[in-house]
Design a protein around this motif. Structure first.
Motif, mmCIF file in Angstrom:
data_model
loop_
_atom_site.group_PDB
_atom_site.id
_atom_site.type_symbol
_atom_site.label_atom_id
_atom_site.label_comp_id
_atom_site.label_asym_id
_atom_site.label_seq_id
_atom_site.Cartn_x
_atom_site.Cartn_y
_atom_site.Cartn_z
ATOM 1 N N LEU A 68 -11.587 38.094 -34.116
ATOM 2 C CA LEU A 68 -11.161 37.238 -32.962
ATOM 3 C C LEU A 68 -13.134 36.825 -32.630
ATOM 4 C CD1 LEU A 68 -10.346 35.935 -30.386
ATOM 5 C CD2 LEU A 68 -10.766 38.261 -29.071
ATOM 6 N N GLY A 69 -13.852 38.176 -32.586
ATOM 7 C CA GLY A 69 -15.467 37.797 -32.760
ATOM 8 C C GLY A 69 -15.546 37.137 -33.552
ATOM 9 N N GLY A 70 -15.589 36.655 -34.854
ATOM 10 C CA GLY A 70 -15.568 36.168 -35.658
ATOM 11 C C GLY A 70 -15.188 34.889 -35.166
ATOM 12 N N THR A 71 -13.904 34.289 -35.063
ATOM 13 C CA THR A 71 -13.361 33.151 -34.929
ATOM 14 C C THR A 71 -14.254 32.843 -33.343
ATOM 15 O OG1 THR A 71 -11.190 33.592 -35.505
ATOM 16 C CG2 THR A 71 -11.369 31.880 -33.597
ATOM 17 N N LEU A 72 -14.472 32.901 -32.904
ATOM 18 C CA LEU A 72 -15.576 32.708 -31.574
ATOM 19 C C LEU A 72 -17.193 32.674 -31.932
ATOM 20 C CD1 LEU A 72 -14.093 35.688 -28.738
ATOM 21 C CD2 LEU A 72 -14.385 32.960 -28.898
ATOM 22 N N ALA A 73 -17.562 33.003 -33.247
ATOM 23 C CA ALA A 73 -19.195 32.428 -33.672
ATOM 24 C C ALA A 73 -18.813 31.544 -33.879
ATOM 25 C CB ALA A 73 -18.935 33.711 -34.324
ATOM 26 N N LEU A 74 -17.711 30.989 -34.776
ATOM 27 C CA LEU A 74 -17.805 29.901 -35.490
ATOM 28 C C LEU A 74 -17.068 28.794 -34.348
ATOM 29 C CD1 LEU A 74 -14.922 30.164 -38.871
ATOM 30 C CD2 LEU A 74 -17.075 29.629 -38.323
ATOM 31 N N LYS A 75 -16.862 28.616 -32.817
ATOM 32 C CA LYS A 75 -16.324 28.302 -31.772
ATOM 33 C C LYS A 75 -17.849 27.682 -31.886
ATOM 34 C CE LYS A 75 -13.245 27.837 -28.962
ATOM 35 N NZ LYS A 75 -12.477 26.928 -29.227
ATOM 36 N N VAL A 76 -18.763 28.836 -31.459
ATOM 37 C CA VAL A 76 -20.247 28.572 -30.881
ATOM 38 C C VAL A 76 -21.293 27.981 -32.069
ATOM 39 C CG1 VAL A 76 -19.321 29.673 -28.895
ATOM 40 C CG2 VAL A 76 -20.848 30.915 -30.394
ATOM 41 N N LEU A 136 -4.237 27.804 -32.714
ATOM 42 C CA LEU A 136 -6.098 27.496 -33.308
ATOM 43 C C LEU A 136 -6.280 26.950 -34.850
ATOM 44 C CD1 LEU A 136 -9.193 28.438 -32.927
ATOM 45 C CD2 LEU A 136 -8.167 30.275 -34.667
ATOM 46 N N ASP A 137 -7.386 25.888 -34.333
ATOM 47 C CA ASP A 137 -7.099 24.934 -35.911
ATOM 48 C C ASP A 137 -8.808 23.665 -35.511
ATOM 49 O OD1 ASP A 137 -7.508 23.450 -37.701
ATOM 50 O OD2 ASP A 137 -5.841 22.305 -37.993
ATOM 51 N N LEU A 138 -9.482 24.905 -36.036
ATOM 52 C CA LEU A 138 -11.255 24.610 -36.533
ATOM 53 C C LEU A 138 -11.309 23.615 -37.624
ATOM 54 C CD1 LEU A 138 -12.995 27.517 -35.157
ATOM 55 C CD2 LEU A 138 -12.533 26.121 -33.358
ATOM 56 N N SER A 139 -10.220 23.611 -38.602
ATOM 57 C CA SER A 139 -10.792 22.973 -39.626
ATOM 58 C C SER A 139 -11.690 21.563 -40.095
ATOM 59 C CB SER A 139 -9.486 22.340 -40.225
ATOM 60 O OG SER A 139 -8.343 23.373 -40.140
ATOM 61 N N SER A 140 -11.888 20.814 -37.910
ATOM 62 C CA SER A 140 -12.280 19.576 -38.562
ATOM 63 C C SER A 140 -13.712 19.606 -38.098
ATOM 64 C CB SER A 140 -11.784 18.480 -37.762
ATOM 65 O OG SER A 140 -11.747 19.180 -36.509
ATOM 66 N N GLN A 141 -13.789 20.807 -37.383
ATOM 67 C CA GLN A 141 -15.612 21.400 -37.347
ATOM 68 C C GLN A 141 -16.456 22.058 -38.174
ATOM 69 O OE1 GLN A 141 -15.180 23.785 -33.338
ATOM 70 N NE2 GLN A 141 -13.098 22.646 -32.854
ATOM 71 N N LEU A 142 -16.111 22.627 -39.473
ATOM 72 C CA LEU A 142 -16.324 23.444 -40.274
ATOM 73 C C LEU A 142 -17.414 22.670 -40.898
ATOM 74 C CD1 LEU A 142 -13.300 25.921 -41.633
ATOM 75 C CD2 LEU A 142 -15.326 26.239 -39.313
ATOM 76 N N LYS A 165 -11.533 33.354 -47.579
ATOM 77 C CA LYS A 165 -11.816 32.782 -48.762
ATOM 78 C C LYS A 165 -11.716 31.176 -49.027
ATOM 79 C CE LYS A 165 -10.187 35.242 -52.666
ATOM 80 N NZ LYS A 165 -9.117 36.273 -53.597
ATOM 81 N N LYS A 166 -10.892 30.108 -47.914
ATOM 82 C CA LYS A 166 -10.890 29.322 -47.556
ATOM 83 C C LYS A 166 -12.660 29.007 -46.683
ATOM 84 C CE LYS A 166 -6.024 28.789 -47.946
ATOM 85 N NZ LYS A 166 -4.513 28.085 -47.963
ATOM 86 N N LEU A 167 -12.393 29.710 -45.849
ATOM 87 C CA LEU A 167 -13.412 29.547 -45.045
ATOM 88 C C LEU A 167 -15.053 29.330 -45.312
ATOM 89 C CD1 LEU A 167 -14.372 29.644 -41.733
ATOM 90 C CD2 LEU A 167 -14.357 31.591 -41.784
ATOM 91 N N ALA A 168 -14.953 29.899 -46.449
ATOM 92 C CA ALA A 168 -15.927 30.124 -47.577
ATOM 93 C C ALA A 168 -16.291 28.699 -48.137
ATOM 94 C CB ALA A 168 -16.231 31.407 -47.950
ATOM 95 N N THR A 169 -15.094 28.799 -48.296
ATOM 96 C CA THR A 169 -15.221 27.029 -48.675
ATOM 97 C C THR A 169 -15.320 26.172 -48.388
ATOM 98 O OG1 THR A 169 -13.729 27.575 -51.205
ATOM 99 C CG2 THR A 169 -14.223 25.471 -50.646
ATOM 100 N N ALA A 170 -14.941 25.673 -47.101
ATOM 101 C CA ALA A 170 -15.068 24.985 -45.833
ATOM 102 C C ALA A 170 -16.248 24.866 -45.684
ATOM 103 C CB ALA A 170 -13.889 24.819 -45.348
ATOM 104 N N LEU A 171 -17.571 25.929 -45.243
ATOM 105 C CA LEU A 171 -18.566 25.818 -44.850
ATOM 106 C C LEU A 171 -19.491 25.718 -45.675
ATOM 107 C CD1 LEU A 171 -17.960 29.440 -42.001
ATOM 108 C CD2 LEU A 171 -18.684 26.541 -41.574
#
Length: 208
Positions: A68-76, A136-142, A165-171
Motif C-alpha cells: 500500500l505504501g508503494g501504491t501511495l508513493a506512485l500516486k504522489v 485502483l488503476d494508475l496505468s495512465s499515470q505511470l 514486472k509490468k510496473l517496471a516496464t511501464a515506468l
C-alpha cells in the motif's frame, strides 16, 4: 538526502525499524499512514494525509514504499519537485481487473473482527480500504513519473510478481529486482537485503 519510508496495510511505521537501523548514514523517517481511528478510511484520505506530511519536507528525498505504501508513493510521484527517486516493493498499480485481489477481499470480509485488532485497524476500516482499492488503476499515470525507480519483489510473493514486472516496464526509468526466497513483507523479514538494495540504488541514482 532524506529517505521516507511508507509501510504496507497491516503494518505501521515501526515495520521499517530494522531497515532504518541498517542505514545509519542517512536521514530517515518512517510515516504512519493510518493517522485516524475513523471507521471509514479511503485511499484519497491516505493520499491527502501523505501529501500534507511531504509538503513539510524542504530537502531532496526518496520515497520507499511497500505494498500500500508503494501504491501511495506512485500516486504522489508527480507532485513534489524535491522527490528524487522511488523504491517500490510488492506494489500493485492496477487492481480493477485483478480476480485474485477480489478473492482476497471476499476472504477478509468473512474473517472475525478479533483478527484485525493485531493490525491496528478495525475490521470495518480494513475491509473498507480494501474495497476502495479494488477500483485502483494508475496505468495512465505511470509514463509521466520521470524518476529513477527501483521495483523490488520477493520471489515467493506470487500475487505481486506479475504486477511488479509490468510496473517496471511501464515506468520510464525503472529497474526490476527479485529478492530470492523473499515473500511480501521484505522490510521485516529481509531487512539486510532490503537496506543493501536501497543504498546501492541511491548511490547510483541520487546526488547525496
Amino acid at each position: 538526502m532524506k529517505i521516507i519510508f511508507l509501510h504496507g496495510l497491516g503494518q505501521d511505521k515501526h515495520s521499517w525499524d530494522k531497515v532504518r537501523e541498517l542505514l545509519p548514514q542517512y536521514d530517515t523517517e518512517a510515516l504512519d499512514l493510518f493517522y485516524t481511528n475513523n471507521n471509514i478510511i479511503t485511499v484519497s484520505q491516505l493520499e491527502q494525509h501523505l501529501c500534507q506530511e511531504l509538503q513539510a519536507i524542504n530537502e531532496p528525498f526518496v520515497l520507499v514504499g511497500l505494498s500500500l505504501g508503494g501504491t501511495l508513493a506512485l500516486k504522489v510521484g508527480q507532485q513534489f519537485p524535491q522527490l528524487q527517486a522511488l523504491v517500490l516493493s510488492g506494489t500493485q498499480y492496477k487492481l480493477s481487473s485483478n480476480l485474485l485481489y477480489k478473492l482476497q477481499l471476499l476472504i477478509f470480509s468473512c474473517l472475525p473482527d478479533s483478527l484485525f485488532k493485531k493490525e491496528g485497524l478495525h475490521k470495518k476500516s480494513f475491509v473498507g480500504l480494501l474495497k476502495d482499492l479494488k477500483n485502483l488503476d494508475l496505468s495512465s499515470q505511470l509514463s509521466a513519473i520521470q524518476l529513477p525507480s527501483l521495483i523490488i519483489c520477493g520471489s515467493k510473493d506470487w500475487p505481486n510478481l506479475p504486477s511488479s514486472k509490468k510496473l517496471a516496464t511501464a515506468l520510464p526509468q525503472a529497474d526490476f529486482v527479485t529478492l530470492s526466497g523473499g515473500n511480501h513483507t521484505l522490510n521485516t523479514d529481509h531487512p539486510q537485503e532490503m537496506a543493501a538494495m536501497i543504498e546501492r540504488f541511491i548511490l547510483q541514482n541520487c546526488e547525496i
